[in-house]
Design an enzyme around this catalytic site. Structure first.
Site, PDB file in Angstrom:
ATOM      1  N   ASP A 349      -5.088  14.699 -55.334  1.00 15.38           N
ATOM      2  CA  ASP A 349      -5.007  15.397 -54.052  1.00 15.38           C
ATOM      3  C   ASP A 349      -4.070  14.616 -53.151  1.00 15.38           C
ATOM      4  O   ASP A 349      -3.852  13.434 -53.381  1.00 15.38           O
ATOM      5  CB  ASP A 349      -6.372  15.365 -53.352  1.00 15.38           C
ATOM      6  CG  ASP A 349      -7.346  16.333 -53.954  1.00 15.38           C
ATOM      7  OD1 ASP A 349      -6.894  17.178 -54.738  1.00 15.38           O
ATOM      8  OD2 ASP A 349      -8.543  16.238 -53.641  1.00 15.38           O
ATOM      9  N   ASP A 693     -12.666  17.030 -54.344  1.00 15.95           N
ATOM     10  CA  ASP A 693     -13.724  16.713 -53.383  1.00 15.95           C
ATOM     11  C   ASP A 693     -14.647  17.892 -53.086  1.00 15.95           C
ATOM     12  O   ASP A 693     -15.816  17.727 -52.801  1.00 15.95           O
ATOM     13  CB  ASP A 693     -13.136  16.164 -52.075  1.00 15.95           C
ATOM     14  CG  ASP A 693     -11.980  16.992 -51.552  1.00 15.95           C
ATOM     15  OD1 ASP A 693     -11.806  18.138 -52.027  1.00 15.95           O
ATOM     16  OD2 ASP A 693     -11.246  16.515 -50.667  1.00 15.95           O
ATOM     17  N   ASP A 697     -14.025  22.373 -56.667  1.00 16.48           N
ATOM     18  CA  ASP A 697     -13.267  21.495 -57.562  1.00 16.48           C
ATOM     19  C   ASP A 697     -14.078  21.123 -58.801  1.00 16.48           C
ATOM     20  O   ASP A 697     -13.528  20.610 -59.774  1.00 16.48           O
ATOM     21  CB  ASP A 697     -12.883  20.191 -56.838  1.00 16.48           C
ATOM     22  CG  ASP A 697     -11.806  20.414 -55.792  1.00 16.48           C
ATOM     23  OD1 ASP A 697     -11.040  21.382 -55.944  1.00 16.48           O
ATOM     24  OD2 ASP A 697     -11.739  19.641 -54.829  1.00 16.48           O
TER      25      ASP A 697
HETATM   26  P1  ATP Z   1      -5.553  18.185 -50.489  1.00 15.61           P
HETATM   27  O1  ATP Z   1      -5.800  19.296 -51.458  1.00 15.61           O
HETATM   28  O2  ATP Z   1      -4.397  17.350 -50.857  1.00 15.61           O
HETATM   29  O3  ATP Z   1      -6.746  17.405 -50.098  1.00 15.61           O
HETATM   30  P2  ATP Z   1      -5.664  19.710 -48.118  1.00 15.61           P
HETATM   31  O4  ATP Z   1      -6.618  18.907 -47.355  1.00 15.61           O
HETATM   32  O5  ATP Z   1      -4.507  20.293 -47.386  1.00 15.61           O
HETATM   33  O6  ATP Z   1      -4.967  18.913 -49.208  1.00 15.61           O
HETATM   34  P3  ATP Z   1      -7.513  21.770 -48.271  1.00 15.61           P
HETATM   35  O7  ATP Z   1      -8.569  20.994 -47.604  1.00 15.61           O
HETATM   36  O8  ATP Z   1      -7.854  22.672 -49.374  1.00 15.61           O
HETATM   37  O9  ATP Z   1      -6.428  20.843 -48.850  1.00 15.61           O
HETATM   38  O10 ATP Z   1      -6.771  22.566 -47.129  1.00 15.61           O
HETATM   39  C1  ATP Z   1      -5.845  23.573 -47.423  1.00 15.61           C
HETATM   40  C2  ATP Z   1      -5.186  24.033 -46.154  1.00 15.61           C
HETATM   41  O11 ATP Z   1      -6.175  24.621 -45.312  1.00 15.61           O
HETATM   42  C3  ATP Z   1      -4.581  22.925 -45.323  1.00 15.61           C
HETATM   43  O12 ATP Z   1      -3.250  22.686 -45.686  1.00 15.61           O
HETATM   44  C4  ATP Z   1      -4.674  23.468 -43.919  1.00 15.61           C
HETATM   45  O13 ATP Z   1      -3.583  24.314 -43.648  1.00 15.61           O
HETATM   46  C5  ATP Z   1      -5.939  24.294 -43.975  1.00 15.61           C
HETATM   47  N1  ATP Z   1      -7.084  23.542 -43.469  1.00 15.61           N
HETATM   48  C6  ATP Z   1      -7.526  22.344 -43.880  1.00 15.61           C
HETATM   49  N2  ATP Z   1      -8.614  21.980 -43.203  1.00 15.61           N
HETATM   50  C7  ATP Z   1      -8.887  22.970 -42.349  1.00 15.61           C
HETATM   51  C8  ATP Z   1      -9.910  23.196 -41.384  1.00 15.61           C
HETATM   52  N3  ATP Z   1     -10.870  22.327 -41.182  1.00 15.61           N
HETATM   53  N4  ATP Z   1      -9.878  24.342 -40.685  1.00 15.61           N
HETATM   54  C9  ATP Z   1      -8.915  25.247 -40.905  1.00 15.61           C
HETATM   55  N5  ATP Z   1      -7.941  25.080 -41.782  1.00 15.61           N
HETATM   56  C10 ATP Z   1      -7.904  23.977 -42.502  1.00 15.61           C
END
Ligand code: ATP
Length: 961
Positions: A349, A693, A697
């Site tokens: 990630d 996480d 997943d």
């Molecule tokens: P990784 O997969 O590397 O951990 P990530 O944190 O971007 O990356 P996700 O948590 O799946 O992955 O988030 C995907 C997308 O959703 C993010 O790029 C962001 O645009 C949006 N996002 C993340 N957290 C939030 C939140 N708390 N509320 C709204 N949108 C969110």
């Protein structure tokens, strides 16, 4: 007290209330009634003192486990081994034939051997138990009105717990608040479809567990949404506790290596017994005494069969795993230690693993203006500097053009001055700050030292901090705009929505929703926007395009960009689903957040490449953000391919397989894509470590060869599905764990190398002497002593050998590679013959020199033990001892010292000399013994030098240690 009905639990606290309610079940009461019955507070939770008191009354919130095995049980299990039984039989026979002393010594050795084995086993069990403690589940709980994380074992009835997707429900609890909450209760009910939960009272008839929709039960899993619940039963009083006696504790499964070794042990056992049989018959044919030959053969059988090997391997594994835990990697399944050494691809990630996950809003972009936000970390101190005028031609100012920012900022500030907004905040900025904080679940708190901390998701924390910088606190906003509904975040949708009651005079409607999420996704669901003049206007394609460009520009600086949209409602909609509410919205603006790469990651990426392991980034974030960060840390290199979630949707499995080896960045992916990526990589025989996480997943974590869960941000479900948990969520920790995994495997090979070559040495010496007709060079007791002392300590010490130089500069070992690969089998063979030959030579020289049999035995005995002890240093690695550093494994130096001292004792201490049938030697005897023994090092060093030279000439690699 195994099971107490729920009503009894409450009776312990407040008898009078319980009596009134006695006939009512928890689910038939209102949340308030439940709180009263349990003497708790729905808003504040329990006071910490009260929780501690109740913890004493109720005991830990744990299911009882079978007690660990006692020492006596362990010793017994050692003694009932077949070979040991044979040895005991031999001792009895020799006692019956009048050899009382010999049989006594044999029995003592048997007991010592069993005690050593039991000690090793208990060490291994202890290490495994300690590991289990490290992975103990945690629960989020309200104590003294503040959210906190505590070990789930510390929960008590009356505690208010916070639940969200991916949590294991930590106790039986009555729900008091839900937002799209669903739970998988198959562990309890067998029903695999998740149950949608409610906080409403079920006042009708009694219902079965599966229908108690306002209850959640320990051991079940929250699959979606968020909620709060008040704990009603803990530990063995929970529903699962009541049936726990039916649940069998899952045993730690033996790892593939342990299984292979157990087989190898049997195989070697048969060979050893065959050889021993030959020795026995040869001895008899040569006219040796029957009893003498019987005892020698039995002792030789015991010494030759590597019965201690499985225990030593378990200890090496378990101690290695402890070492890993000190480096922040917790191994949940022992087999992962072996697999780690074969890993060829790490899929990681981005957020929090490759980056720090310390989000700070750096820029706020709206069509009315762009603001740079100053201040670092979570302290709510910073300024909003306007960097772009409002106006149709507005564009964001990129990082790296500080001057432009300042100049424009000055101009913008003047412009704002002219409009009289200075001092308060521009409406567009205020809308962004308030909306962003309202649509977040994170809290800003201060610890005892006054440091600001975020409880919750750092992305949301950044929004809360940005709002706080303008004086909008979470508490104040919640009071002024109370939340009345929500559709929680999930990584598939990539957005989240909250509903708030608002003053209609300010917002023009009684209820407003705020949606924040991935800009590309949110924008698609917007029909209108706050245009450059601050009025709501239809959003046409050209405007959308411009916003997407702004998004890309910010993302290309490695920033995470989040969009905010809003919608007005006459009342809270009944259906709280994404389809129903996340559409027809008005776009408000963009937040750009900085999340710097972890400083140690670039180096870890380089190390993994040198070690033949390909790092790959898989992220939910935007492609441009992902590539910017991937470039910075060296995961993305020119020529690499980048795939998005959309590409994955369109690609067939075959197309994905064709692309997967060239792709280093996957962006905007959803958790279910990870599963396809793992499968495609595995189709190329790649051994994949995959991080994750979230609750979604879990399938990919299970499918990967090494599922890696995040210790800090990971959900309990992800941890449960994983083989390894990173305590610090850090990519570099995976690389460290791989290094440890390689070292542990190498060390296991070293112990095998040592034990087997020593055993072969003993067989060879005895076989040779008996076949030639010289009688056994070692007495039965001496053989048993060698087995106990010389083999035991050094073998363990070899298992603690540090990492070899260059362990991360060679390619991963093949997944199918056998334990004897790289010429280990041949080395074991010839080095065993060498050791046997040396001892035989000492014996033969003594006999030829007309020395007494006792003296000859003593010389053979000493040469055998010393050459084995010296040999332990040989097997430390393929490099010359001089290069490795003679003393660099202090455990081995200690083991050598201890074993050598014990060995000398049986010759120098008179009573022991008597028991072990040894004699004092002359100085020249000692010279021969030490000289011969040392040959084991000299010969192996010469061979190492020769193979090293040849390898460097031909460019091949030196066999692994
Ligand atoms: P990784 O997969 O590397 O951990 P990530 O944190 O971007 O990356 P996700 O948590 O799946 O992955 O988030 C995907 C997308 O959703 C993010 O790029 C962001 O645009 C949006 N996002 C993340 N957290 C939030 C939140 N708390 N509320 C709204 N949108 C969110």
């Amino acid at each position: 007290m195994l099971s107490t009905p729920a009503s009894e639990a409450s009776a312990a606290i407040l008898p009078e209330v319980a009596n009134v309610q006695a006939e009512k079940k928890w689910y038939q009461r209102s949340a308030q009634e439940v709180a009263m019955a349990l003497n708790s507070n729905l808003k504040q939770g329990l006071e910490a003192n009260e929780a501690t008191k109740r913890r004493g009354e109720y005991g830990p919130n744990q299911l009882q486990e079978p007690p660990p095995r006692s020492l006596i049980q362990m010793i017994y299990s050692q003694i009932k081994e077949v070979l040991v039984l044979i040895l005991i039989a031999a001792a009895i026979i020799s006692a019956a034939l009048g050899e009382i002393e010999d049989s006594g010594v044999i029995l003592v050795i048997v007991v010592l051997n069993a005690a050593l084995g039991a000690f090793q086993e208990s060490r291994a069990e202890q290490a495994l138990r300690a590991l289990k403690k490290l992975t103990q589940p945690m629960a989020k709980v309200l104590r003294d009105g503040r959210p906190d994380q505590v070990p789930a074992a510390d929960l008590v009835p009356g505690d208010v717990v916070l639940l969200e997707a991916g949590d294991y429900v930590p106790a039986d609890a009555r729900l008091i608040e839900v937002a799209s909450l669903a739970a998988d209760e198959s562990a309890l009910t067998g029903e695999s479809v998740p149950v949608e939960k409610t906080a409403e009272v079920l006042s009708g008839q009694e219902v079965t567990l599966g229908d108690q929709k306002n209850m959640v039960f320990m051991g079940t899993v929250i699959t979606a949404g968020r909620g709060q619940a008040i704990v009603v039963d803990t530990g063995m009083r929970t529903q699962i506790g009541r049936i726990a006696s039916m649940l069998q504790q899952v045993e730690q499964e033996p790892t593939p290596l342990q299984r292979r070794l157990a087989e190898l042990g049997k195989y070697l056992g048969v060979i050893a017994l065959a050889v021993v049989a030959v020795v026995f018959i040869a001895g008899l044919l040569r006219g040796e005494e029957l009893l003498e030959m019987f005892m020698t053969s039995v002792s030789l059988a015991v010494a030759a069969v590597p019965e201690g090997l499985p225990a030593v391997v378990t200890i090496v594994l378990a101690l290695g795993v402890q070492r890993m835990s000190r480096r922040q990697a917790i191994i949940r399944k022992l087999a992962a230690v072996e697999t780690l050494g074969t890993a060829t691809t790490i899929c990681s990630d981005k957020t929090g693993t490759l980056t720090k996950n310390e989000m700070t809003v750096a820029q706020i972009y709206t069509s009315e203006g762009v603001w740079k936000v100053t201040g670092v970390g979570y302290a709510p101190r910073g300024e909003f500097i306007a960097v772009v005028h409002s106006g149709p031609e507005s564009k964001p100012v990129t990082e790296g053009s500080e001057e432009a920012v300042d100049q424009t900022g000055e101009k913008a500030a003047q412009a704002l001055d002219a409009t009289g907004i200075q001092g308060s905040f521009a409406p567009a900025l205020e809308r962004m700050l308030i909306g962003g904080a309202l649509a977040s679940d994170a809290w800003l708190t201060q610890d005892n030292h006054g440091h600001y901390r975020i409880v919750g998701d750092p992305t949301e924390g950044a929004l809360v901090v940005a709002a706080a910088k303008a004086g909008f606190t979470r508490e104040g906003l919640n009071r002024d705009y109370p939340r009345v509904g929500e559709v929680p975040f999930d990584s598939d949708r990539k957005m989240m929505t909250t509903f708030h009651q608002v003053p209609p005079d300010r917002f023009g409607a009684p209820v407003v929703s705020f949606t924040k999420g991935a800009p590309d996704i949110v924008l698609e669901r917007c029909q209108s926007w706050y245009g450059p003049d601050g009025e709501v206007a239809p959003l046409n394609d050209a405007d959308k395009q411009k916003l997407l460009e702004a998004n890309s520009k910010l993302a290309s600086q490695g920033m995470r960009v989040l969009a905010l949209a809003t919608r007005s409602w006459l009342q809270v909609p009944e259906e709280m689903s994404s389809e129903a509410v996340e559409s027809d919205m008005t776009f408000v603006g963009l937040f750009a957040m900085q999340d710097p790469a972890r400083p140690e990651v670039a180096r870890a990426v380089e190390v993994s490449r040198q070690a033949g392991i390909r790092p790959v980034m898989i992220t939910g974030d935007h492609q441009t953000t992902a590539v910017a960060i991937a470039k910075e840390i060296g995961i993305y290199r020119p020529g690499d391919q980048v795939l998005t979630g959309l590409d994955l949707e369109r690609a067939s499995d075959e197309e994905l397989e064709a692309a997967v080896l060239k792709t280093s960045v996957y962006a905007r992916v959803s958790p279910h894509h990870k599963l396809r990526i793992v499968k495609a990589l595995r189709a190329h025989q790649q051994v994949v470590a995959m991080t994750g996480d979230g609750v979604n997943d879990a399938p990919a974590l299970r499918q990967a060869d090494i599922g890696v869960a995040m210790g800090i941000t990971g959900t309990e479900v992800a941890k449960e599905a994983s083989d390894m948990v990173l305590m610090d969520d850090n990519f570099a920790t995976i690389v460290n764990a791989i290094e440890e995994g390689r070292t542990i495997y190498a060390n296991i090979r070293k112990t095998i190398h040592y034990l087997l070559s020593c055993n072969i040495g003993e067989i060879v010496a005895i076989f040779l002497a008996i076949v030639i007709g010289m009688g056994s060079p070692l007495t039965p007791i001496q053989i048993l002593w060698l087995n106990l002392v010389t083999d035991g300590f050094p073998a363990l010490a070899l298992g603690l050998e540090g990492a070899e130089k260059g362990v991360m500069q060679r390619p991963p070992r093949g997944a199918k590679e056998g334990i004897f690969a790289g010429g280990l089998g041949i080395q074991i063979g010839w080095q065993g013959i060498l050791i046997g030959g040396l001892s035989f030579t000492a014996y033969a020289l003594a006999i030829a020199g007309g020395r007494s049999l006792v003296e000859a035995h003593t010389m053979a005995f000493l040469t055998m033990s010393l050459s084995q002890l010296f040999h332990a240093f040989n097997v430390r690695g393929p490099m010359s001892l001089v290069k490795m550093g003679l003393l660099s494994n202090r455990y081995l130096v200690g083991a050598f010292g201890l074993s050598a001292a014990l060995q000398l004792a049986v010759i120098l201490v008179p009573p022991l000399r008597e028991i072990f049938d040894t004699a004092l030697l002359t100085a020249s005897d000692w010279l021969i013994v030490v000289g011969l023994s040392f040959m084991s090092i000299v010969v192996v060093e010469v061979v190492k030098a020769f193979t090293g030279l040849r390898a460097s000439q031909t460019g091949t690699s030196v066999p692994l240690g």
